[in-house]
Design a protein around this motif. Structure first.
Motif, short mmCIF file in Angstrom:
data_model
loop_
_atom_site.label_atom_id
_atom_site.label_comp_id
_atom_site.label_asym_id
_atom_site.label_seq_id
_atom_site.Cartn_x
_atom_site.Cartn_y
_atom_site.Cartn_z
N CYS A 1 -5.36 -0.01 -9.72
CA CYS A 1 -4.64 -0.98 -10.68
C CYS A 1 -5.19 -0.65 -11.99
O CYS A 1 -4.04 -0.43 -12.83
CB CYS A 1 -5.01 -2.38 -10.43
N ALA A 2 -6.17 0.06 -12.34
CA ALA A 2 -6.47 0.34 -13.86
C ALA A 2 -5.76 1.60 -14.22
O ALA A 2 -5.14 1.90 -15.17
CB ALA A 2 -7.86 0.47 -13.93
N THR B 1 5.90 -4.27 -13.06
CA THR B 1 6.40 -4.16 -11.91
C THR B 1 5.85 -5.13 -10.65
O THR B 1 4.92 -5.58 -10.66
CB THR B 1 6.48 -2.66 -11.22
N PRO B 2 6.98 -5.60 -9.86
CA PRO B 2 6.44 -6.31 -8.65
C PRO B 2 5.46 -5.86 -7.95
O PRO B 2 4.65 -6.44 -7.23
CB PRO B 2 7.89 -6.83 -7.85
N GLN B 3 5.66 -4.30 -7.64
CA GLN B 3 4.66 -3.53 -6.78
C GLN B 3 3.26 -3.69 -7.24
O GLN B 3 2.39 -3.65 -6.60
CB GLN B 3 5.23 -2.17 -6.40
N PHE B 4 3.22 -3.53 -8.73
CA PHE B 4 1.93 -3.58 -9.14
C PHE B 4 1.30 -4.77 -9.01
O PHE B 4 0.11 -5.30 -8.61
CB PHE B 4 2.21 -2.93 -10.77
N ARG B 5 2.02 -6.05 -9.60
CA ARG B 5 1.57 -7.24 -9.56
C ARG B 5 0.96 -7.65 -7.98
O ARG B 5 0.09 -8.16 -7.83
CB ARG B 5 2.56 -8.31 -10.07
N THR B 6 1.72 -7.26 -6.96
CA THR B 6 1.29 -7.56 -5.60
C THR B 6 0.12 -6.61 -5.30
O THR B 6 -0.89 -7.36 -4.92
CB THR B 6 2.38 -6.70 -4.53
#
Length: 146
Positions: free
Chosen positions: A37-38, A46-51
């Motif tokens: 994540c970092a 983006t939704p993918q990152f937030r997930t």
């Protein structure tokens, strides 16, 4: 299918490890999730990152909640000072995790990653000692060489 194979492998590998080695392995797994994540922070909208961020934070939070339960147990064999330091670290994990759920900064992820890696390293070689400042009120370092 691939996920089933990885889960089966993880379960088999976990059953062969002692407590400290298992804790270290799980801390490193959490660190890898947080580090991803970092490294992809520029995609944070983006939704993918937030997930992935939510999954990483939730995994790490569950792990540290288990540590908190163990640290607060009257049967815990750790020295009271070390337990106190680890409890304060777990509170910092809570604080940074909650901040990241509501935005936060990449530095929070990096701190959580380094903390997990440092604790895992100490568990692997058995030399983790938490040091306090001269007033005894704050953790200043995690000494893995003593």
């Amino acid at each position: 299918m691939h996920n089933y194979g990885m889960n089966a492998y993880d379960q088999m590998q976990s059953s062969a490890l002692d407590g400290r080695a298992l804790e270290a392995q799980v801390l490193l797994r959490a660190a890898r999730k947080l580090a991803w994540c970092a490294q992809h922070w520029q995609e944070s909208d983006t939704p993918q990152f937030r997930t992935r961020l939510t999954e990483a934070l939730d995994f790490n939070q569950r792990l540290w909640t288990l540590f908190q339960v163990e640290l607060l147990s009257p049967e815990n064999p750790l020295d009271a000072g070390v337990r106190g330091n680890l409890i304060r670290l777990s509170q910092e994990v809570d604080k940074r995790s909650f901040a990241l759920h509501s935005g936060g900064e990449v530095g929070d992820l990096e701190m959580l990653t380094r903390l997990n890696e440092a604790i895992a390293g100490g568990l692997q070689d058995g030399s983790a000692i938490l040091e306090e400042d001269s007033a005894g009120s704050d953790i200043t370092s995690l000494n893995l060489t003593a």
